[in-house]
Write an enzyme that holds these catalytic residues in place. Structure first.
Site, mmCIF file in Angstrom:
data_model
loop_
_atom_site.group_PDB
_atom_site.id
_atom_site.type_symbol
_atom_site.label_atom_id
_atom_site.label_comp_id
_atom_site.label_asym_id
_atom_site.label_seq_id
_atom_site.Cartn_x
_atom_site.Cartn_y
_atom_site.Cartn_z
ATOM 1 N N ASP A 178 0.879 -1.158 0.000
ATOM 2 C CA ASP A 178 0.000 0.000 0.000
ATOM 3 C C ASP A 178 0.921 1.214 0.000
ATOM 4 O OD1 ASP A 178 -2.375 1.582 0.262
ATOM 5 O OD2 ASP A 178 -1.946 1.780 2.395
ATOM 6 N N ASP A 231 0.291 4.936 0.886
ATOM 7 C CA ASP A 231 0.243 5.845 2.036
ATOM 8 C C ASP A 231 0.192 5.102 3.359
ATOM 9 O OD1 ASP A 231 0.109 8.349 0.642
ATOM 10 O OD2 ASP A 231 -1.946 7.868 0.110
#
Length: 120
Positions: free
Chosen positions: A13, A15
């Site tokens: 992922d 952020d």
């Protein structure tokens, strides 16, 4: 624990997992608060809300509910500032550079998945 089969790929992922974007959001939140003649919020208070999205940051920053008539303008102002300050203070989390290097050395493909809007 060693997996019973080789790792074929690793996906991160973006952020809050691969890249620490909180410093950019803290800057943007406090810049917008300054424009409104408000005191800055503490770094950790903003960091705790970053993963909840821009709406949560507006609610935190201005005590504004989404039903408040000013909410859409505050949200757009926050997003516009973020777009102007995108990746200024963001950086890989500690240890991730070494992890990516290790994946490359072992020829393990890696990639990024995100729900971040394409605008950013």
């Amino acid at each position: 624990m060693i997996p019973s089969h080789p790792i074929e790929a690793v996906l991160f992922d973006l952020d809050g997992t691969l890249i620490d974007t909180a410093p950019d959001f803290v800057h943007v939140v406090n810049e917008l608060r300054q424009q409104k003649s408000m005191e800055p919020l503490p770094f950790e208070a903003v960091r705790q809300q970053v993963s909840n999205g821009a709406r949560a940051l507006v609610a935190l920053s201005f005590g504004s509910e989404e039903t408040n008539s000013e909410f859409p303008q505050l949200l757009e102002a926050l997003l516009n500032l973020y777009e102007q300050h995108l990746a200024v203070k963001s950086k890989l989390f500690e240890g991730l550079e070494q992890t990516l290097t290790l994946l490359e050395q072992r020829n393990i493909p890696w990639g990024i998945v995100t729900n971040k809007p394409s605008r950013f």
